[in-house]
Design an enzyme around this catalytic site. Sequence first.
Site, mmCIF file in Angstrom:
data_model
loop_
_atom_site.group_PDB
_atom_site.id
_atom_site.type_symbol
_atom_site.label_atom_id
_atom_site.label_comp_id
_atom_site.label_asym_id
_atom_site.label_seq_id
_atom_site.Cartn_x
_atom_site.Cartn_y
_atom_site.Cartn_z
ATOM 1 N N SER A 1 0.854 -1.188 0.000
ATOM 2 C CA SER A 1 0.000 0.000 0.000
ATOM 3 C C SER A 1 0.882 1.227 0.000
ATOM 4 C CB SER A 1 -0.893 0.018 1.244
ATOM 5 O OG SER A 1 -1.548 1.274 1.372
ATOM 6 N N TYR B 1 -0.942 -0.340 10.485
ATOM 7 C CA TYR B 1 -1.233 -0.975 9.201
ATOM 8 C C TYR B 1 -0.170 -0.555 8.188
ATOM 9 C CZ TYR B 1 -3.484 -1.683 4.645
ATOM 10 O OH TYR B 1 -3.742 -2.036 3.350
#
Length: 255
Positions: free
Chosen positions: A147, A160
């Site tokens: 990501s 995350y």
Amino acid sequence: MDKAKLGKRFEGKVAIVTASTQGIGFSIAERLGLEGASVVISSRKQQNVDEAAEKLRAKGIEVLAVVCHVSNAQQRKNLIGKTIQKYGKIDVVVSNAAVNPSLDPILKIQNSILDKLWEINVKSTILLLKDVAPYLQKGSSVVLISSLVGYNPPPTMAMYGVTKTAVLGLTKALASEMAPNTRVNCVVPGLVPTHFTAFLTNNDAAREKVEGNKLIRRCGTTEDMAAAAAFLASDEASYITGENLVLAGGVSSRL
């Protein structure tokens, strides 16, 4: 997606895609299947894999649907075992599973949430590939999904983001370890509207702000991510390994 316009880069190949019943994972499975692959899809719930398999088969895609929670050792082995039992080999692995169960700052996250983040977002990929490695063909390909927040974890997705930073490093390390017979690359999505990102993309103001920061004035689509994953997995990318490919519409992540 127009099947007639796609090539057959994966004719005769077998691809496992984890967390592939919706969102980016589903689009990757669909793209690989439309290009000729026999696709093995997985998710935690039987109903989800059954529904996704039905959608793919309706497009003429050969599908094996298996329930698999990636943090469950027996279910991982079952996923691989059923794949080998039916197809006899594995050519492509796309590790897509990830969770983000907390928006808390890193120093306030519960220990159990920390464990879950590492278990699913990082460790499960390593353990899956340990089990898959003996069955990978010469010229095989692994695609990890990171990501954009892995480059600069934001406050609301800090831990995350850190796990996605680890995936970037894992790509480099595995590419070296699995060479020369298997290539390992990574797709790094910017913001893509899915169920996973609904807390951002369902907010019009937040979404407009994100889109305004992009040179290409829109969010990415799951199909954009699937096209990149298919390229990296294909023989067209046979001289590419250890790379983290950013798809973020021009949002700067690095030089």
